[in-house]
Scaffold this motif. Structure first.
Motif, PDB file in Angstrom:
ATOM      1  N   UNK A  76       0.848  -1.167   0.000  1.00  0.00           N
ATOM      2  CA  UNK A  76       0.000   0.000   0.000  1.00  0.00           C
ATOM      3  C   UNK A  76       0.898   1.237   0.000  1.00  0.00           C
ATOM      4  N   UNK A  77       0.510   2.219  -0.784  1.00  0.00           N
ATOM      5  CA  UNK A  77       1.274   3.463  -0.866  1.00  0.00           C
ATOM      6  C   UNK A  77       0.672   4.483   0.093  1.00  0.00           C
ATOM      7  N   UNK A  78       1.511   5.003   0.963  1.00  0.00           N
ATOM      8  CA  UNK A  78       1.083   6.054   1.879  1.00  0.00           C
ATOM      9  C   UNK A  78       1.533   7.400   1.325  1.00  0.00           C
ATOM     10  N   UNK A  79       0.661   8.376   1.431  1.00  0.00           N
ATOM     11  CA  UNK A  79       0.917   9.703   0.882  1.00  0.00           C
ATOM     12  C   UNK A  79       1.303  10.682   1.979  1.00  0.00           C
ATOM     13  N   UNK A  80       2.190  11.596   1.635  1.00  0.00           N
ATOM     14  CA  UNK A  80       2.529  12.670   2.567  1.00  0.00           C
ATOM     15  C   UNK A  80       1.333  13.623   2.636  1.00  0.00           C
ATOM     16  N   UNK A  81       1.235  14.387   3.719  1.00  0.00           N
ATOM     17  CA  UNK A  81       0.102  15.308   3.842  1.00  0.00           C
ATOM     18  C   UNK A  81      -0.026  16.270   2.659  1.00  0.00           C
ATOM     19  N   UNK A  82       1.099  16.724   2.130  1.00  0.00           N
ATOM     20  CA  UNK A  82       1.066  17.665   1.013  1.00  0.00           C
ATOM     21  C   UNK A  82       0.458  17.035  -0.233  1.00  0.00           C
ATOM     22  N   UNK A  83       0.588  15.729  -0.354  1.00  0.00           N
ATOM     23  CA  UNK A  83       0.082  15.031  -1.540  1.00  0.00           C
ATOM     24  C   UNK A  83      -1.436  14.868  -1.545  1.00  0.00           C
ATOM     25  N   UNK A  84      -2.068  14.873  -0.384  1.00  0.00           N
ATOM     26  CA  UNK A  84      -3.493  14.543  -0.368  1.00  0.00           C
ATOM     27  C   UNK A  84      -4.375  15.481   0.453  1.00  0.00           C
ATOM     28  N   UNK A 138      -1.307   9.140   4.934  1.00  0.00           N
ATOM     29  CA  UNK A 138      -2.571   8.445   4.683  1.00  0.00           C
ATOM     30  C   UNK A 138      -2.534   7.730   3.347  1.00  0.00           C
ATOM     31  N   UNK A 139      -3.487   6.840   3.167  1.00  0.00           N
ATOM     32  CA  UNK A 139      -3.717   6.244   1.847  1.00  0.00           C
ATOM     33  C   UNK A 139      -4.347   7.273   0.925  1.00  0.00           C
ATOM     34  N   UNK A 140      -4.805   8.383   1.481  1.00  0.00           N
ATOM     35  CA  UNK A 140      -5.394   9.452   0.685  1.00  0.00           C
ATOM     36  C   UNK A 140      -6.903   9.498   0.718  1.00  0.00           C
ATOM     37  N   UNK A 141      -7.508   8.635   1.517  1.00  0.00           N
ATOM     38  CA  UNK A 141      -8.965   8.633   1.590  1.00  0.00           C
ATOM     39  C   UNK A 141      -9.454   9.679   2.588  1.00  0.00           C
ATOM     40  N   UNK A 142     -10.754   9.854   2.621  1.00  0.00           N
ATOM     41  CA  UNK A 142     -11.387  10.878   3.439  1.00  0.00           C
ATOM     42  C   UNK A 142     -12.438  10.229   4.321  1.00  0.00           C
ATOM     43  N   UNK A 143     -12.504  10.671   5.578  1.00  0.00           N
ATOM     44  CA  UNK A 143     -13.535  10.206   6.504  1.00  0.00           C
ATOM     45  C   UNK A 143     -14.358  11.387   6.971  1.00  0.00           C
ATOM     46  N   UNK A 144     -15.675  11.213   6.910  1.00  0.00           N
ATOM     47  CA  UNK A 144     -16.629  12.243   7.310  1.00  0.00           C
ATOM     48  C   UNK A 144     -17.501  11.650   8.409  1.00  0.00           C
ATOM     49  N   UNK A 145     -17.553  12.331   9.540  1.00  0.00           N
ATOM     50  CA  UNK A 145     -18.385  11.880  10.656  1.00  0.00           C
ATOM     51  C   UNK A 145     -19.637  12.751  10.700  1.00  0.00           C
ATOM     52  N   UNK A 173       5.199   1.016   9.220  1.00  0.00           N
ATOM     53  CA  UNK A 173       5.554  -0.378   9.543  1.00  0.00           C
ATOM     54  C   UNK A 173       4.501  -1.347   9.017  1.00  0.00           C
ATOM     55  N   UNK A 174       3.238  -0.959   9.054  1.00  0.00           N
ATOM     56  CA  UNK A 174       2.138  -1.852   8.668  1.00  0.00           C
ATOM     57  C   UNK A 174       1.793  -1.779   7.184  1.00  0.00           C
ATOM     58  N   UNK A 175       2.379  -0.854   6.457  1.00  0.00           N
ATOM     59  CA  UNK A 175       1.985  -0.611   5.061  1.00  0.00           C
ATOM     60  C   UNK A 175       2.170  -1.819   4.154  1.00  0.00           C
ATOM     61  N   UNK A 176       3.122  -2.686   4.455  1.00  0.00           N
ATOM     62  CA  UNK A 176       3.364  -3.854   3.607  1.00  0.00           C
ATOM     63  C   UNK A 176       2.621  -5.101   4.076  1.00  0.00           C
ATOM     64  N   UNK A 177       1.799  -4.950   5.092  1.00  0.00           N
ATOM     65  CA  UNK A 177       0.993  -6.064   5.573  1.00  0.00           C
ATOM     66  C   UNK A 177      -0.285  -6.165   4.748  1.00  0.00           C
ATOM     67  N   UNK A 178      -1.063  -7.199   5.009  1.00  0.00           N
ATOM     68  CA  UNK A 178      -2.347  -7.325   4.326  1.00  0.00           C
ATOM     69  C   UNK A 178      -3.270  -6.199   4.793  1.00  0.00           C
ATOM     70  N   UNK A 179      -4.299  -5.884   4.027  1.00  0.00           N
ATOM     71  CA  UNK A 179      -5.243  -4.849   4.480  1.00  0.00           C
ATOM     72  C   UNK A 179      -5.838  -5.154   5.858  1.00  0.00           C
ATOM     73  N   UNK A 180      -6.114  -6.414   6.116  1.00  0.00           N
ATOM     74  CA  UNK A 180      -6.666  -6.789   7.425  1.00  0.00           C
ATOM     75  C   UNK A 180      -5.658  -6.529   8.530  1.00  0.00           C
ATOM     76  N   UNK A 181      -4.409  -6.881   8.299  1.00  0.00           N
ATOM     77  CA  UNK A 181      -3.364  -6.641   9.298  1.00  0.00           C
ATOM     78  C   UNK A 181      -3.131  -5.137   9.500  1.00  0.00           C
ATOM     79  N   UNK A 182      -3.176  -4.386   8.415  1.00  0.00           N
ATOM     80  CA  UNK A 182      -3.009  -2.929   8.498  1.00  0.00           C
ATOM     81  C   UNK A 182      -4.118  -2.324   9.359  1.00  0.00           C
ATOM     82  N   UNK A 183      -5.371  -2.702   9.076  1.00  0.00           N
ATOM     83  CA  UNK A 183      -6.502  -2.187   9.859  1.00  0.00           C
ATOM     84  C   UNK A 183      -6.390  -2.601  11.320  1.00  0.00           C
ATOM     85  N   UNK A 184      -5.925  -3.810  11.567  1.00  0.00           N
ATOM     86  CA  UNK A 184      -5.765  -4.287  12.937  1.00  0.00           C
ATOM     87  C   UNK A 184      -4.707  -3.473  13.682  1.00  0.00           C
ATOM     88  N   UNK A 185      -3.603  -3.182  13.018  1.00  0.00           N
ATOM     89  CA  UNK A 185      -2.545  -2.377  13.637  1.00  0.00           C
ATOM     90  C   UNK A 185      -3.060  -0.976  13.950  1.00  0.00           C
TER      91      UNK A 185
END
Length: 165
Positions: A1-9, A46-53, A137-149
C-alpha cells in the motif's frame, strides 16, 4: 500500500470534505458534520482517503441513514454496524472525490471516539509521529493486518487519554 505525505493529499481531501459536507447539510440540517481521520490531522500520512463523521440525535438516526442512502451511499460491507453507528460509502464511482466514507454516529454514543481520536492527534504532534511510524511499519501487511494495527494504536491512544480513577 502506498502512503501519501500530507502535502500530496490533504488539500484535495479538504476540498472534497467541503463539497460532501455541503451536500449532507442540505438534507441533514441539524447534523454535526465533521472532517475526521488522517486527512483532518496536520502532518498525518494516509492512503489518501477521506472520513466524514455525521453526528445526529438518537431520534434522527434512522431518518438520517435513509437520507444518506438516498444521496447515493450504501452500507459498507464487512464493517461494524450498531444501533448507534453506520459506516457508509458511495455506490460505484471512479471519481477521486468518491474515495471517502461516512461514519453516521449517534450523538453522545461511544462512537464519538472518531472526534476524540482526531482531536488527540491534532493536539499532540508526537502522537501523530508515532501514528505515522505505525502506518509505515504496517503498510506492507495485508489490508486486514493494516486495519488491525491501526485499531490497536487508536485503542491505546484513547485508553491513555482517559483519566485514571
Amino acid at each position: 500500500m502506498r502512503l501519501l505525505s500530507p502535502e500530496e493529499y490533504q488539500p484535495a481531501a479538504e476540498a472534497a470534505f467541503e463539497a460532501i459536507a455541503s451536500r449532507l447539510a442540505a438534507v441533514l440540517p441539524r447534523a454535526r458534520i465533521e472532517h475526521v481521520g488522517a486527512s483532518s490531522v496536520p502532518g498525518a500520512i494516509s492512503k489518501g482517503d477521506l472520513d466524514v463523521c455525521v453526528i445526529v440525535e438518537r431520534a434522527e438516526f434512522s431518518a438520517a441513514l435513509d437520507q444518506i442512502l438516498a444521496l447515493g451511499y450504501r452500507v459498507k460491507p464487512d464493517t461494524l454496524r450498531a444501533d448507534q453507528l453506520a459506516m457508509l460509502i458511495p455506490r460505484l464511482s471512479s471519481k477521486r472525490e468518491d474515495d471517502h466514507a461516512i461514519q453516521l454516529v449517534e450523538a453522545g454514543s461511544k462512537f464519538e471516539f472518531f472526534l476524540t481520536f482526531r482531536d488527540l492527534l491534532r493536539n499532540d504532534p508526537g502522537t501523530v509521529s508515532r501514528y505515522n511510524a505505525m502506518k509505515r511499519r504496517a503498510a506492507n501487511q495485508t489490508p486486514t493486518e493494516y486495519r488491525s494495527a491501526k485499531s490497536a494504536f487508536i485503542a491505546a491512544v484513547l485508553a491513555a487519554s482517559r483519566p485514571s480513577v
